[in-house]
Design an enzyme around this catalytic site. Structure first.
Site, PDB file in Angstrom:
ATOM      1  N   GLU A  63      -5.585  -8.646   1.108  1.00  0.00           N
ATOM      2  CA  GLU A  63      -6.245  -8.186   2.324  1.00  0.00           C
ATOM      3  C   GLU A  63      -7.715  -7.943   2.055  1.00  0.00           C
ATOM      4  O   GLU A  63      -8.079  -7.335   1.051  1.00  0.00           O
ATOM      5  CB  GLU A  63      -5.637  -6.876   2.865  1.00  0.00           C
ATOM      6  N   GLU A 122       0.803  -1.226   0.000  1.00  0.00           N
ATOM      7  CA  GLU A 122       0.000   0.000   0.000  1.00  0.00           C
ATOM      8  C   GLU A 122       0.837   1.277   0.000  1.00  0.00           C
ATOM      9  O   GLU A 122       0.815   2.031   0.986  1.00  0.00           O
ATOM     10  CB  GLU A 122      -0.951   0.028   1.201  1.00  0.00           C
TER      11      GLU A 122
HETATM   12  C1  GCO Z   1      -3.636  -1.788   5.537  1.00  0.00           C
HETATM   13  C2  GCO Z   1      -2.599  -2.618   6.076  1.00  0.00           C
HETATM   14  C3  GCO Z   1      -2.961  -3.443   7.267  1.00  0.00           C
HETATM   15  C4  GCO Z   1      -4.094  -2.970   8.125  1.00  0.00           C
HETATM   16  C5  GCO Z   1      -5.412  -3.394   7.572  1.00  0.00           C
HETATM   17  C6  GCO Z   1      -6.578  -2.969   8.434  1.00  0.00           C
HETATM   18  O1  GCO Z   1      -4.240  -2.144   4.556  1.00  0.00           O
HETATM   19  O2  GCO Z   1      -3.876  -0.723   6.071  1.00  0.00           O
HETATM   20  O3  GCO Z   1      -2.037  -3.377   5.094  1.00  0.00           O
HETATM   21  O4  GCO Z   1      -1.758  -3.417   7.953  1.00  0.00           O
HETATM   22  O5  GCO Z   1      -3.957  -3.448   9.406  1.00  0.00           O
HETATM   23  O6  GCO Z   1      -5.593  -2.846   6.326  1.00  0.00           O
HETATM   24  O7  GCO Z   1      -6.656  -1.585   8.514  1.00  0.00           O
END
Ligand code: GCO
Length: 497
Positions: free
Chosen positions: A404, A223
């Site tokens: 994710e 990200e």
């Molecule tokens: C993100 C990260 C994660 C977070 C998840 C929940 O996408 O922000 O990769 O580390 O913990 O997304 O917010």
């Protein structure tokens, strides 16, 4: 630059004191202007859904054979052991130890103590039947100061982890950078400094040579957009800056680092596949005016095309560059040949989907759907379908993995030792179904990693939000499978819903 200063969707913004300051200073205009169409918080209610085991075994939605059902974590969020075995400090150590930066002053010093309990966690993964596990490597465990000779003890930890995954029949998927930049590099300018991208390429080379024989899939930068928006616009993530000019130079250097890592993998002669991990947000006009359509288009540029076009077409989107301006630090920081590096061919694209964005004609955002326990997250499974099909349509049939997707729930450990997170089951079922529909419509989706395997350190939110399939009782570090974990095991066993 006008939209630049008012368009920010700041994830988690309204929940953080720092972000609240950003809202006041105008950096978080979008978050501040967001209006709630529905006040209900439906994602985390206690409404009982269908019995999880029964719900998962109807056989209605079958996934492709060998579909990579998985779960995801990241180093700083779970490992703890912040001062052990030669690990150096990262920006998140500094940030979380600074008073007022995280909820309750929480830090990742201990987190889920995974560094010591990884074998137990590997057994949990096997018990769940996971086929893939996405984790991240802590740069400052490998190079305490972000450069120089590698720390063998750090490499050995990840070697034990990947060996343990193979022993249990689980495919490792390793992220090279999940936000925990070595503090020494931050002190030298961090991602504003072009040299950090070069350092990242050198670090990646070390990791590839040490673990490349055991890791079939690599993700470069997790990200980049969140580093830009939360680290350099709202400042509610490390390194805590509020500097729009620096932010987009950082965006460029993060992408350069991505490309250098891709090249390092090929140069090392390592077999594994590699790609970026992007949080993509489907953007929709909030109404059917021409103004909303135009604002949405530019918003999409900042949220998605800035990170996709560069890698897959070798050019930054013209509308975003024009909006930034020719005299911006980013545009001035782009050198001949950079885009060719960034566009080095990749083998896969990792998509992280959490929420849609609705944009008004003024470039602000509104909410249309109920939110989860994270105020920034609207629950809209259809957005998963839209973003997956759009990526395939616009960039071609690149293999996709979801790295994710998940939500936080107010999970509590009942006296009988259970954690009833029915809302998580409902959420995942709906998102799995959306992904399944995308596959039926031709999207080459190979795997799906639920965020997260374990409850963990949720950045500025500390330990307040629980995102895991597995409950972590922090005082004892005991792990308890939530109801969703039992349900997910059945989904995996049935290869579908
Ligand atoms: C993100 C990260 C994660 C977070 C998840 C929940 O996408 O922000 O990769 O580390 O913990 O997304 O917010």
């Amino acid at each position: 630059m006008s939209l630049l200063t008012r368009r920010r969707l700041l994830r988690r913004a309204a929940l953080s004191a720092t972000a609240a300051r950003a809202v006041r200073t105008g950096l978080a205009g979008a978050a501040a202007a967001g209006t709630v169409a529905s006040a209900a918080v439906a994602g985390c209610d206690d409404t009982p859904g269908p019995a999880p085991e029964g719900g998962a075994s109807s056989g209605a939605l079958r996934f492709p054979p060998d579909f990579g059902w998985g779960a995801a974590t990241s180093a700083y969020q779970i490992e703890g052991a912040a001062k052990e075995d030669g690990r150096g400090e990262s920006v998140w150590d500094t940030f979380s130890r600074t008073p007022g930066r995280t909820r309750n002053g929480d830090t990742g010093d201990v987190a889920a103590d995974h560094y010591h309990r990884y074998a137990e966690d590997l057994d949990l993964m096997r018990d769940l039947g996971l086929r893939s596990y996405r984790f991240s490597i802590s740069w400052s465990r490998i190079q305490a100061d972000g450069s120089g000779r590698p720390n063998q003890r750090g490499l050995d930890f990840y070697r034990r982890l990947v060996d343990g995954l193979h022993e249990r029949g689980i495919a490792p998927m390793a992220t090279l950078f999940h936000w925990d930049l070595p503090q020494a590099l931050q002190d030298a300018g961090g991602w504003e400094n072009r040299d950090t991208a070069e350092r990242f390429g050198a670090y990646a080379d070390i990791v590839f040579r040490a673990l490349g024989d055991r890791v079939p899939a690599w993700l470069t930068i997790n990200e980049p957009k969140t580093v830009v928006q939360n680290g350099y616009l709202s400042g509610h993530h490390a390194p805590g800056r509020q500097d729009p000019a620096a932010a987009y130079l950082v965006a460029h250097h993060l992408q350069l680092a991505h490309g250098l890592a891709v090249r390092a993998l090929r140069a090392a002669g390592v077999e594994g596949r590699i790609g970026p991990a992007l949080n993509l947000h489907p953007c929709y006009p909030a109404d059917d005016t021409a103004e909303a359509a135009a604002a949405t288009r530019l918003y999409d540029g900042y949220e998605n095309r800035l990170y996709l076009d560069s890698v897959f077409t070798g050019a930054y989107p013209q509308d975003v560059l024009a909006d930034l301006g020719a005299d911006s630090r980013m545009v001035r920081g782009i050198r001949d040949g950079d885009l060719a590096v960034i566009a080095s061919p990749v083998d896969l694209l990792a998509v992280q989907y959490y929420t849609p964005i609705y944009v008004t004609g003024q470039g602000t955002t509104v909410r249309k759907w109920p939110t989860s326990g994270a105020e920034w997250q609207q629950i809209y499974p259809e957005g998963m379908y839209d973003i997956l099909t759009r990526v395939t349509r616009d960039y071609g049939p690149i293999p996709l993995t979801i790295t994710e997707n998940g939500l936080p729930c107010p999970d509590t450990l009942a006296p009988d030792g259970t954690v009833d997170d029915t809302a998580r089951i409902d959420f995942l079922r709906d998102h799995f179904a959306a992904a399944h529909r995308a596959i039926l419509d031709g999207v080459p989706l190979e795997s799906y990693h639920v965020w997260s395997l374990l409850d963990n350190f949720e950045w500025a939110e500390g330990y307040d939000q629980r995102w895991g399939l597995v409950y972590v009782d922090y005082p004892t570090q005991r792990r308890v499978l939530k109801r969703s974990a039992h349900w997910y095991r059945t989904v995996i066993r049935n290869n579908g819903l």
